[in-house]
Design an enzyme around this catalytic site. Structure first.
Site: not given
Ligand code: ATP
Ligand code: 3PG
Length: 403
Positions: A37, A202, A360, A384
């Site tokens: 990022r 999330k 991310g 997201g």
């Molecule tokens: N079964 C699970 N239980 C708990 N956590 C999990 C599981 N599978 C994946 N994860 C966790 O999900 C996290 C990433 O999820 P997240 O929804 O934040 O995705 P993202 O790609 O970062 O999207 P965003 O940019 O919206 O945050 C990782 O840190 C991972 O360890």
């Molecule tokens: O990791 C992300 O999806 C962005 O940086 C936004 O973070 P947030 O879900 O904590 O608002």
């Protein structure tokens, strides 16, 4: 929406330009485990600095509770930005206080400063318009011009994303322009089969997008922390896995509609479980065991897709023409729970499909696990944010940049 090219053509020399970036990078203590990022926003910062602007870079990091918390300091990200720019970057230890004001006042033309985590102030994320506005007023005092380039956060109606651009002349940065350009293609003529892979943690944020995806995708593969609400909705016990119990009726609705519409939903058939969430720092053994997805014992949590699921998901990706993937398939940060994420990444590398990886952690996972980022069609900095863009929602951080 004014572009950065138009802004640069007007001239920014001597102006204080506030760049709202998304420097929310994964950290292991103070070590950045993936700087994607920061690299993504570097060109915007460099172009402004080269044009003689006094650049103030701001971002959130993690989810601190509206007060300073050293664990969420942006100092490591500021240092990394300086390395990538090949120049010294000043760092303010607060956001709108004495340190920020003094740091900005000391900036000369072409120099860059990073201010501390915006979420150390409750006004940043407040739901109260007046409280957010008051914080935006204080941020506005620091700058003459606003450049929005934190694509990963444009879905947040936060002070620095939504309220601040209303107070300053504004433009969109190069990263936002690139991201929107690629994602737009996925909302228009998508080449089919269009397969969406959803995972991550999330869950409450992201379950809602399925409603929209049912209208667009041919096949939806669910993994990561998302899977357990689906398995539970199908009547299976999920032990202590991540679960969004209140969403079960909605999930049942999705499954029903998918059947009516001929959209294929694919859920894990086996999962890797453990009694405890692994210690990600110490990387001590995670004590994993593989169980059938419909036989998760009480007291254990699902932390990754199992080997049969990995094979199944690879086969479901093999004939795809377009793939959008958001959210790791497991807790990839620990080697015992990284196989599911690796399997999906490998399937995309092997496939000729146009693949967009968003998020991310998802983007970080791909790089940390050793995949060449050029093997994917596009790696988005927004998880997201990209999902909500695909949903056709009005994103506060993009709407605020409109003229
Ligand atoms: N079964 C699970 N239980 C708990 N956590 C999990 C599981 N599978 C994946 N994860 C966790 O999900 C996290 C990433 O999820 P997240 O929804 O934040 O995705 P993202 O790609 O970062 O999207 P965003 O940019 O919206 O945050 C990782 O840190 C991972 O360890
Ligand atoms: O990791 C992300 O999806 C962005 O940086 C936004 O973070 P947030 O879900 O904590 O608002």
């Amino acid at each position: 929406m004014k572009t950065i090219d138009e802004l640069l053509a007007e001239g920014v020399a001597g102006k204080r330009v506030f760049v709202r970036a998304d420097l929310n990078v994964p950290l292991d203590g103070t070590t950045i485990t993936d700087d994607g990022r920061i690299r993504a926003v570097r060109p915007t910062v460099a172009r402004l600095a080269e044009a003689g602007a006094r650049v103030i870079v701001a971002s959130h990091l993690g989810r601190p509770k509206g007060a300073p918390d050293p664990a969420f300091s942006l100092a490591p990200a500021a240092a990394r930005l300086g390395e990538l720019l090949g120049t010294e970057v000043a760092f303010a230890t607060d956001t709108v206080g004495e340190s920020a004001r003094a740091t900005v006042a000391a900036l000369t033309d072409g120099r860059v400063a990073v201010i501390e985590n915006l979420r150390f102030n409750a006004g940043e994320t407040s739901k109260d318009d007046a409280e957010r506005g008051a914080f935006a007023d204080r941020l506005a005092e620091l700058a003459d011009v606003y450049v929005g380039d934190g694509f990963g956060a444009v879905h947040r109606k936060h002070a620095s994303v939504f309220d601040l651009p209303a107070r300053l002349p504004h433009a969109a940065g190069g990263l936002i322009a690139t991201e929107v350009g690629v994602l737009k293609k996925l909302t228009e003529d998508v080449t089919r089969p269009y397969v969406v892979v959803l995972g991550g943690s999330k869950v409450s944020d992201k379950l809602g997008v399925i409603d929209h995806l049912l209208e667009k995708a041919d096949r939806i593969l669910i993994g990561g922390g998302m899977a357990y609400t689906f398995l539970k909705a199908q009547g299976h016990e999920v032990g202590s896995s991540l679960l969004q119990e209140d969403q079960i009726p909605a999930v049942l609705g999705y499954l029903e509609r998918a059947e009516e519409k001929g959209v294929e939903f694919v859920l894990p058939v086996d999962v890797v479980v453990s009694a405890q969430f692994p210690d990600l720092k110490a990387k001590t053994p995670g004590h994993p065991a593989t169980v059938a997805a419909d036989a998760i014992p009480a007291g254990v949590m699902g932390l990754d897709n199992g080997p049969e699921t990995n094979k199944l998901y690879a086969s479901k990706l093999a004939d795809a023409a377009t793939v959008f993937w958001n959210g790791p398939m497991g807790v990839f940060e620990h080697p015992d729970y990284a196989e599911g994420t690796k399997a999906v990444a490998q399937a995309l590398v092997d496939s000729p499909a146009f693949s967009v990886v968003g998020g991310g952690d998802s983007a970080a996972a791909v790089r940390i696990l050793g995949f060449d980022e050029n093997a994917f069609g596009h790696i988005s900095t927004g998880g997201g944010a990209s999902l909500e863009y695909l949903e056709g929602k009005t994103l506060p951080g993009l709407a605020a940049l409109e003229d």
